[in-house]
Design an enzyme around this catalytic site. Structure first.
Site, mmCIF file in Angstrom:
data_model
loop_
_atom_site.group_PDB
_atom_site.id
_atom_site.type_symbol
_atom_site.label_atom_id
_atom_site.label_comp_id
_atom_site.label_asym_id
_atom_site.label_seq_id
_atom_site.Cartn_x
_atom_site.Cartn_y
_atom_site.Cartn_z
ATOM 1 N N ARG A 49 -37.337 17.173 -1.775
ATOM 2 C CA ARG A 49 -36.100 17.019 -0.999
ATOM 3 C C ARG A 49 -35.133 16.132 -1.775
ATOM 4 O O ARG A 49 -33.935 16.382 -1.831
ATOM 5 C CB ARG A 49 -36.392 16.403 0.382
ATOM 6 C CG ARG A 49 -37.213 17.269 1.325
ATOM 7 C CD ARG A 49 -36.464 18.526 1.748
ATOM 8 N NE ARG A 49 -35.194 18.219 2.379
ATOM 9 C CZ ARG A 49 -35.031 17.865 3.653
ATOM 10 N NH1 ARG A 49 -36.061 17.812 4.452
ATOM 11 N NH2 ARG A 49 -33.823 17.611 4.140
ATOM 12 N N CYS B 56 -42.526 22.090 6.171
ATOM 13 C CA CYS B 56 -41.381 21.191 5.964
ATOM 14 C C CYS B 56 -41.671 19.769 6.439
ATOM 15 O O CYS B 56 -41.037 18.830 5.981
ATOM 16 C CB CYS B 56 -40.140 21.752 6.663
ATOM 17 S SG CYS B 56 -40.305 21.873 8.459
ATOM 18 N N GLN C 44 -33.839 22.092 3.202
ATOM 19 C CA GLN C 44 -35.291 22.186 3.084
ATOM 20 C C GLN C 44 -35.679 23.337 2.157
ATOM 21 O O GLN C 44 -36.612 23.231 1.367
ATOM 22 C CB GLN C 44 -35.906 22.400 4.470
ATOM 23 C CG GLN C 44 -37.418 22.477 4.451
ATOM 24 C CD GLN C 44 -38.074 21.159 4.081
ATOM 25 O OE1 GLN C 44 -37.783 20.140 4.684
ATOM 26 N NE2 GLN C 44 -38.955 21.171 3.091
ATOM 27 N N ASP D 154 -44.101 25.999 10.745
ATOM 28 C CA ASP D 154 -43.293 24.887 11.243
ATOM 29 C C ASP D 154 -43.787 24.558 12.646
ATOM 30 O O ASP D 154 -44.558 25.333 13.235
ATOM 31 C CB ASP D 154 -41.802 25.307 11.252
ATOM 32 C CG ASP D 154 -40.856 24.161 11.584
ATOM 33 O OD1 ASP D 154 -41.281 22.982 11.500
ATOM 34 O OD2 ASP D 154 -39.695 24.430 11.938
ATOM 35 N N ARG E 137 -26.579 16.308 10.603
ATOM 36 C CA ARG E 137 -27.746 16.869 11.317
ATOM 37 C C ARG E 137 -27.398 16.859 12.796
ATOM 38 O O ARG E 137 -27.179 15.809 13.387
ATOM 39 C CB ARG E 137 -29.006 16.035 11.061
ATOM 40 C CG ARG E 137 -30.154 16.447 11.985
ATOM 41 C CD ARG E 137 -31.492 15.867 11.611
ATOM 42 N NE ARG E 137 -32.052 16.555 10.466
ATOM 43 C CZ ARG E 137 -33.334 16.485 10.106
ATOM 44 N NH1 ARG E 137 -34.179 15.745 10.788
ATOM 45 N NH2 ARG E 137 -33.772 17.146 9.045
ATOM 46 N N HIS F 274 -31.798 25.254 8.331
ATOM 47 C CA HIS F 274 -32.159 24.015 7.611
ATOM 48 C C HIS F 274 -32.152 24.321 6.103
ATOM 49 O O HIS F 274 -33.197 24.316 5.453
ATOM 50 C CB HIS F 274 -33.544 23.542 8.075
ATOM 51 C CG HIS F 274 -33.880 22.150 7.664
ATOM 52 N ND1 HIS F 274 -32.984 21.292 7.066
ATOM 53 C CD2 HIS F 274 -35.049 21.446 7.772
ATOM 54 C CE1 HIS F 274 -33.581 20.141 6.828
ATOM 55 N NE2 HIS F 274 -34.830 20.206 7.242
HETATM 56 N N1 NVA Z 1 -37.911 23.159 13.303
HETATM 57 C C1 NVA Z 1 -38.025 21.732 13.154
HETATM 58 C C2 NVA Z 1 -37.792 21.320 11.733
HETATM 59 C C3 NVA Z 1 -37.924 19.835 11.475
HETATM 60 C C4 NVA Z 1 -37.619 19.448 10.066
HETATM 61 C C5 NVA Z 1 -37.014 21.065 14.080
HETATM 62 O O1 NVA Z 1 -35.871 21.549 14.163
HETATM 63 O O2 NVA Z 1 -37.365 20.084 14.725
HETATM 64 N N1 CP Z 2 -38.359 18.215 6.917
HETATM 65 C C1 CP Z 2 -37.418 17.401 7.419
HETATM 66 O O1 CP Z 2 -36.224 17.715 7.471
HETATM 67 O O2 CP Z 2 -37.895 16.185 7.791
HETATM 68 P P1 CP Z 2 -37.113 15.064 8.607
HETATM 69 O O3 CP Z 2 -36.909 15.562 10.002
HETATM 70 O O4 CP Z 2 -38.037 13.874 8.560
HETATM 71 O O5 CP Z 2 -35.800 14.780 7.945
#
Ligand code: NVA
Ligand code: CP
Length: 301
Positions: free
Chosen positions: A286, A258, A133, A218, A103, A130
């Site tokens: 997930r 998500c 997800q 989101d 990540r 992502h």
């Molecule tokens: N768009 C959000 C998704 C979090 C799971 C982010 O990147 O923070």
């Molecule tokens: N939806 C998601 O990826 O959540 P986290 O940021 O908690 O991993």
């Protein structure tokens, strides 16, 4: 060639559909308390340059349930945080562990990492995509409403990593994606060109939601955009998924997010905590969807 999972385009349609059915089987196995350990003694490295609750816990739990192990690696206490080249980190780690989940911010960095890794690399979120997800989201839709082929999904909000993964999902799983986004926050232009046959852009959430089988949204400010929160709250005002918007969708439409969610920003409490919301099943999936992915990537001969 090592099979990576950096975007939904890395697997073919048939394999993506198999992942859904396998996730459902693995969920049943886990619920029945049957021990199933196809990854005994296997190790997943997990690099997190950004925060996470669901992703970390689901990957770590999945590896334990499969009889393996996961190692959490943060830039605060590894050499990645001190500038060791990505190419070197990938070569070293992939000589020790069996799969690596990353990540991070920059998607190109992830691509470089994968290029130098001898073991499968999984995208656990970048600024651009992502995909993990989406595996959970597609499983959740299937469990609640059956095949998503030919359906209409409406995404309301920022043209961000989630939006981009929905665009890829639309072409891979065969649904129409209506995106309602304020001007200036459009998704990636190249991806829009590539997905133009199944993606429509709207400036009105109400128009985009009309006739939808599923609505999703989101956060307005993603990780790394915290200082834009105030500006974005203004730009996205009017792009909230609320009862009025849900009321324009089909009667049996479901709502997904998500998570983490900001109630009364991108979604009203009445929707996310209401009867059409499936967000807790979605979050749980997930675990199951990623177990299906780990099994595919780590047991492939
Ligand atoms: N768009 C959000 C998704 C979090 C799971 C982010 O990147 O923070
Ligand atoms: N939806 C998601 O990826 O959540 P986290 O940021 O908690 O991993």
């Amino acid at each position: 060639m090592t099979q990576h999972f950096l975007t939904l385009m890395d697997l073919d349609k048939a394999t993506l559909n198999t992942l859904i059915s396998r996730a459902i089987e693995l969920k049943a196995i886990q619920k029945s308390e049957e021990i199933f350990e196809p990854l005994k003694n296997k190790v997943l490295g997990m690099i997190f340059d950004k925060s996470s609750t669901r992703t970390r816990v689901s990957f770590e739990t999945g590896m334990v349930q499969f009889g393996g192990h996961a190692i959490f690696l943060s830039p605060r206490d590894t050499q990645f945080g001190r500038g060791e080249p990505v190419e070197d980190s990938a070569r070293v780690l992939s000589r020790m562990v069996d799969c690596i989940m990353v990540r991070t911010f920059d998607h190109e960095m992830l691509e470089t990492f994968a290029e130098y890794s001898n073991v499968p690399v999984i995208n656990a979120l970048t600024d651009m995509y992502h995909p993990c997800q989406l595996l959970a989201d597609m499983q959740t839709y299937f469990e609640h409403r059956g095949d998503i082929t030919g359906k209409t999904v409406t995404y309301i909000g920022d043209g961000n990593n989630m939006c981009h993964s929905y665009m890829n999902a639309a072409r891979q799983y065969g649904f129409t994606l209506n995106i309602a986004v304020p001007e200036g926050y459009d998704p990636d232009a190249n991806l829009l060109k590539e997905t133009k046959d199944c993606v429509n852009i709207f400036r009105s959430p109400e128009e985009a939601a009309t006739g939808a089988d599923m609505i999703t949204t989101d956060v307005w400010a993603s990780m790394g955009q915290e200082e834009e929160q105030a500006i974005r709250e203004k730009a996205f005002a009017g792009f909230q998924v609320n009862d009025k918007v849900m009321g324009l969708a089909n009667k049996d439409a479901i709502f997904m997010h998500c998570l983490p969610a900001h109630r009364e920003e991108e979604v009203s409490a009445s929707v996310i905590d209401g009867p059409q919301s499936v967000v807790w099943d979605q979050a749980e999936n997930r675990l199951h969807a990623q177990k299906a992915l780990l099994e595919l990537l780590m047991t492939k001969k």
